[in-house]
Design an enzyme around this catalytic site. Structure first.
Site, PDB file in Angstrom:
ATOM      1  N   SER A  41       0.827  -1.207   0.000  1.00  0.00           N
ATOM      2  CA  SER A  41       0.000   0.000   0.000  1.00  0.00           C
ATOM      3  C   SER A  41       0.859   1.253   0.000  1.00  0.00           C
ATOM      4  O   SER A  41       1.972   1.270   0.552  1.00  0.00           O
ATOM      5  CB  SER A  41      -0.914   0.011   1.231  1.00  0.00           C
ATOM      6  OG  SER A  41      -1.558   1.257   1.388  1.00  0.00           O
ATOM      7  N   TYR A  71      -2.358  -0.413   9.746  1.00  0.00           N
ATOM      8  CA  TYR A  71      -2.340  -0.794   8.334  1.00  0.00           C
ATOM      9  C   TYR A  71      -0.996  -0.440   7.696  1.00  0.00           C
ATOM     10  O   TYR A  71      -0.437  -1.239   6.934  1.00  0.00           O
ATOM     11  CB  TYR A  71      -3.479  -0.083   7.609  1.00  0.00           C
ATOM     12  CG  TYR A  71      -3.762  -0.611   6.228  1.00  0.00           C
ATOM     13  CD1 TYR A  71      -4.295  -1.889   6.044  1.00  0.00           C
ATOM     14  CD2 TYR A  71      -3.519   0.170   5.098  1.00  0.00           C
ATOM     15  CE1 TYR A  71      -4.559  -2.377   4.777  1.00  0.00           C
ATOM     16  CE2 TYR A  71      -3.791  -0.315   3.824  1.00  0.00           C
ATOM     17  CZ  TYR A  71      -4.312  -1.583   3.667  1.00  0.00           C
ATOM     18  OH  TYR A  71      -4.583  -2.066   2.401  1.00  0.00           O
TER      19      TYR A  71
END
Length: 254
Positions: free
Chosen positions: A148, A161
């Site tokens: 990501s 995350y």
């Protein structure tokens, strides 16, 4: 160039984790279009995973669905054993599965932190640990980790995350060096803003979407199919690419 028997994509078997929706769904369909046999891993969305598998099969491809929480080593072992029994091995591993739980650090519970780390970073570890020995025997394989933008650039409320996806980068670089001599390449893809079920919660208002798009030089969001195209490139054209982190983000990181 794919060597020997692997010149024929119909002899390749791919496991895509988190394949029931979003980017994972597009990756599974993309590999299926190249006549790769696809194992559709899912954790809770059987209907969605089955729909994708049917789409691949109806187009003339080969696909099965296998339920497993990749954060659980016992479930990963059972999944891999099932695939080996049915199809004989795994040549391509796409570590895509991950759970998103956001929150400012003082409000982020340890349970949510652990869930995010375990699902993404832990899931890749469990899958690689079980599948790499199978790949070593074949002398040709691909591992692709879907990480990501947050891993490198951060995002408020995404400590868990970001840590999980940054961990995938560490796995990518170290494992690439570990298995290169065995004919296995390991790479990571960083998608930019790509609308999916997961990002819908982060960009729940049009003004947020518009602001994000203004940060993208190409002035549009990405499409899951564009991530799938990069996966296919690394599988079929990436013989001399390993330990690389590739951004597919419309220039967002510039």
């Amino acid at each position: 160039m794919i060597q020997g028997e692997f010149m024929d994509p119909t002899k390749l078997i791919a496991l895509v984790t988190g394949a029931s929706r979003g980017i994972g769904r597009a990756i599974a369909i993309g590999l299926g279009k190249e006549w790769v046999s696809v194992v559709m891993n899912y954790r809770s969305r059987l209907d969605s995973a089955a729909e994708v598998a049917k789409k691949i099969v109806d187009a003339g491809g080969n696909a099965i669905v296998v339920k497993a929480d990749v954060g659980n080593d016992n479930e990963v072992r059972a999944m891999v054993d099932h695939v080996v029994e049915k199809w004989g091995g795994i040549d391509i591993l796409v570590n895509n599965a991950g759970i998103h739980k956001g929150g400012r650090i003082q409000k982020l519970t340890f349970e949510d932190w652990n869930l995010v780390i375990t699902s993404s970073c832990g899931g890749a570890f469990h899958c690689c640990r079980r599948i790499v020995p199978l790949m070593v025997e074949k002398k040709w394989s691909r591992i692709i980790n879907i990480t990501s933008y947050v891993a490198l650039h951060g995002y408020p409320g995404d400590t868990a995350y970001g840590a999980a996806k940054a961990g995938l980068l560490g796995i990518t670089l170290s494992l690439a060096k570990e298995v290169a001599s065995k004919g296995i390449t390991v790479n990571a893809i960083i998608p930019g803003y790509t609308p999916t079920d997961m990002t819908a919660g982060l960009f729940d208002k049009q003004e947020k979407i518009d602001r994000e798009i203004q940060n993208i030089p190409l002035r549009r969001p990405g499409r899951p199919e564009e991530i799938a195209d990069m996966v296919n490139f690394l599988v079929f054209k990436g013989e001399y690419i390993t330990g690389t982190v590739i951004r597919v983000d419309g220039g967002l990181a510039m």
